[in-house]
Design an enzyme around this catalytic site. Structure first.
Site, short mmCIF file in Angstrom:
data_model
loop_
_atom_site.label_atom_id
_atom_site.label_comp_id
_atom_site.label_asym_id
_atom_site.label_seq_id
_atom_site.Cartn_x
_atom_site.Cartn_y
_atom_site.Cartn_z
CE1 TYR A 130 -4.27 1.82 0.52
CE2 TYR A 130 -2.43 3.39 1.40
CZ TYR A 130 -3.78 3.20 0.73
OH TYR A 130 -4.71 4.01 0.55
CD GLN A 191 -11.52 2.56 -1.31
OE1 GLN A 191 -11.77 2.63 -0.29
NE2 GLN A 191 -11.27 3.92 -2.16
CG ASN A 214 -6.08 6.87 5.56
OD1 ASN A 214 -6.28 5.74 5.77
ND2 ASN A 214 -6.69 7.82 4.44
CB SER A 237 8.07 9.87 12.59
OG SER A 237 9.48 9.45 12.64
CD GLN A 259 12.31 11.43 11.82
OE1 GLN A 259 11.23 10.89 11.79
NE2 GLN A 259 13.21 11.68 10.81
CG HIS A 262 8.00 12.59 9.19
ND1 HIS A 262 7.77 12.21 8.04
CD2 HIS A 262 9.12 12.05 9.47
CE1 HIS A 262 8.86 11.78 7.54
NE2 HIS A 262 9.76 11.71 8.19
CD GLU A 328 10.06 5.57 13.80
OE1 GLU A 328 9.65 6.78 13.92
OE2 GLU A 328 9.64 5.16 12.49
CG HIS A 329 14.19 7.13 13.63
ND1 HIS A 329 12.91 7.88 13.55
CD2 HIS A 329 14.27 6.47 12.55
CE1 HIS A 329 12.35 7.51 12.26
NE2 HIS A 329 13.31 6.55 11.79
CG ASP A 362 14.32 9.12 7.58
OD1 ASP A 362 13.89 8.17 7.87
OD2 ASP A 362 14.29 10.18 7.99
CD GLU A 416 0.77 -32.76 26.71
OE1 GLU A 416 0.39 -32.76 25.79
OE2 GLU A 416 1.60 -31.90 27.38
CG HIS A 421 -0.97 -36.73 20.27
ND1 HIS A 421 -2.36 -36.36 20.27
CD2 HIS A 421 -0.28 -35.39 19.88
CE1 HIS A 421 -2.54 -35.23 19.71
NE2 HIS A 421 -1.31 -34.53 19.48
#
Lengths: 435, 435
Positions: A130, A191, A214, A237, A259, A262, A328-329, A362, A416, A421
């Site tokens: 995506y 969709q 999103n 971020s 950052q 963003h 994250e960074h 990046d 068990e 088994h």
């Protein structure tokens, strides 16, 4: 103003805790709407895609024009400047080289009992990528998501990208072309995710869906999870810079803003042992904000979610704070970044030293820029080749090795209460005459 | 009766498609109830745990008795037979040995541009292991979930296990002890998951939660996902046996039943190229069902979800069918199982040859028995050491190597409209005087 904390203050623990757990994103409840969209695509296929695209992207499509043709991809690429295409190519080559080193090897051995054991990795069959439309349509993200799949050996990589009013960033198509993707559909939203998961007359279903999106896209990915695999859902971020007083404050300030620009929900945090340097960085941030094009976004992010944390000693105090933030960074702008890195457990990616700004990662460094956010680096990793492969273990016994290890399996199965088994193993052992 | 399909029949494609997409589990909607339980534990902590345990497990606890003491663990272990403990120990040693080979190495190199690049793996800090109570309380699952975490180097592994009316399977505690787990709480359900994720006065929170559970546990894991990591949600067990006519039909029949006996929703499928053998296996299944203690469960599973698929040629026809089914367990009872395995992409675990019943892998072979179900082997792997580690990439540039790759990053950042990114890199390049 960004939060300012000092590890030596009485209120530090509470303030740091608040920083850790502050909500930065409003979660929209789009579950029901998204479930309806998925259901429509599942039952009405291409027709539903065409209807939604007309409604939300103001674009009239037919089953024949859902797909972006090779000529269109070539034409878009021709529109990009030579300099940009060269930069894209350098980035792609470096990302490929880094990720190729991650291809796992087969394990295959015979153990002391004579049992052959092992594990092999195979690529996922088909992956859907995506790509958001509009302002968040980043060619670099196409490279970062598609190249690990290609390196893993995924045979079919399909891209979906919404083209509101028919518009698309040509560099996104150029990036897809560089990655060897030629199956691209001009659809987006829930969709598109539904089409990738369930398939339509035009779009064959995939096995796994990756890529940012999103709230609708994220909700759709969650809802189709199980039917297909998904990557983790990325949050806003984050950058955490650990810096001593020997840095240029303007450099560190711009790194924090890289950052912050963003998203207003992004978060930039500085940990330093030098109060005067902290002041200088804060001043430099304000100065940079005067000239940055995305000053409204970056400024709001810094004021609302930014933080400066003062500590007594970086090597002694920073690692525990870093691990709790699990950024994250993580940028370590200190004299001996390796010593500091060695004490840290939780971070998506680490940028070592004064000449390694996070932004280099990046685009062109090579490691992936799709990284765990919202403290999930405590338990998860950035996107990598293994996300596009799966591991199958194997075992082979012969009559003799089964005799060596089988009785223990029979004992445990009976303990068990699973007699089928037990008998499944026991019937292959010598002298079996019922349990 | 189990479904019977022949690849050479006109209706095969439709019949196989129906087999692929048949729903085996009713999904209970427990979302709202579980959300309420989590909320109570988050706000009322231990008190909520104590209340729920009194209500649902009919057991009165205090904050002091939530935890199962070391003496209790030792006493339970002393109750187990020496033979069972020895079998448990053999299983544990083999699981440890297999999983130790998976510990990943650090990557650390300098590339042609002079950039230092790499990736390292670190263990997750704290892991919670859910162990079901009652009949599904399997000591083997304790080993399979806990040992990879221990091998990964997880410092804190916590176990929760409900003890309805105070009862617990002593072998479960013995298995925990063998794994080196001594932090065990006698709680279960959504409330136990909530306690692991959010923490209470008595139970410190963990970073990741693994282990099987009922619909309430699964829903709770989904709801806390993000705050903590979780493993995949396991569906009912599956076995796919590919067998030629040279097998003992009684053996193959028992192998099919070994998974059928788990659950009425379990699924056992046979693919063979020999119609007479197929008949013999079906007859042997019926015969075994006369004597198996769990005949009601196994019989219902076989009748409702079982299938026999006849093909013309195993090597030519079976791989494509296997890949579409993407089974949790794949048994290849043929003369040259490697040749067949080489053509197959999707399976959680493969059992090679006539002397490797799937049940050997449930207990003592060494590979993990927590495997992808419901066709998710198309995109996911069985539980392994990497599930308890996370990967951090790193980059280090110096002034010179940043000069080599930085300009391309600046170009791409500007093309994406992210000027702070561009300036963050550019300000470190020689002769920078603004963009």
């Amino acid at each position: 103003m960004p939060v300012r904390l000092d590890v030596r203050d009485a209120g530090f623990a509470a303030g740091f805790e608040a920083l850790l757990h502050a909500k930065r994103e409003a979660s929209e409840d789009v579950q029901t709407l998204v479930a309806g969209v998925i259901d429509q695509v599942r039952t009405r296929g291409d027709d539903a895609l065409i209807d939604y695209t007309a409604r939300w992207d103001r674009l009239t499509l037919t089953a024949d024009t859902l797909r972006i043709g090779r000529d269109e991809i070539d034409a878009a690429t021709a529109k990009c400047s030579a300099e940009t295409l060269e930069a894209l190519d350098l980035a792609a080559a470096r990302i490929e080289e880094f990720h190729r080193r991650q291809i796992p090897e087969v394990t295959d051995y015979r153990d002391a009992a004579g049992v052959r054991l092992g594990a092999r990795w195979t690529p996922v069959g088909a992956v859907g990528l995506y790509v958001p439309g509009g302002t968040a349509s980043y060619p670099s993200s196409v490279l970062m998501n598609a190249l690990p799949a290609k390196v893993a050996g995924v045979e079919r990589v399909v891209m979906v990208v919404p083209t509101p009013d028919g518009a698309i960033n040509p560099l996104v198509l150029a990036a897809a072309k560089r990655c060897g993707i030629d199956e691209i559909y001009r659809i987006g939203g829930a969709q598109a995710v539904a089409a990738l998961a369930h398939g339509t007359a035009t779009i064959r279903p995939v096995d796994k869906i990756v890529g940012p999106g999103n709230a609708f896209v994220a909700a759709a990915k969650r809802q189709v999870y199980g039917l297909v695999g998904i990557d983790s859902i990325a949050g806003p971020s984050e950058i955490l810079v650990v810096a001593d007083g020997q840095n240029d404050p303007a450099w560190i300030a711009m790194d924090l803003l890289s950052q912050a620009e963003h998203d207003t929900s992004a978060q930039s945090i500085l940990i330093t042992d030098d109060a005067a340097f902290a002041d200088a960085v804060a001043a430099a941030v304000d100065k940079h904000l005067e000239t940055l094009p995305r000053t409204a976004i970056a400024g709001e992010s810094w004021r609302e979610h930014g933080a400066i944390v003062l500590v007594g000693d970086l090597l002694a105090d920073a690692p525990a704070l870093v691990d709790r933030l699990a950024p994250e960074h993580l940028e370590l702008a200190v004299e001996d970044p390796d010593a500091l890195a060695a004490r840290i457990r939780n971070a998506g990616a680490i940028f070592l030293g004064r000449y390694t700004p996070e932004a280099i990662g990046d685009y062109v460094a090579g490691p992936n820029h799709v990284l765990p956010t919202a403290r999930s680096a405590r338990f998860s990793s950035g996107l990598n080749v293994l996300d596009f492969m799966k591991r199958t273990t194997f075992v082979a016994c012969d009559a003799q090795s089964l005799q060596a290890i089988g009785p223990a399996a029979v004992t445990l199965a009976m303990a068990e209460g699973l007699e089928a088994h037990a008998r499944s193993v026991a019937q292959r052992l010598p002298g079996y005459n019922g349990l």
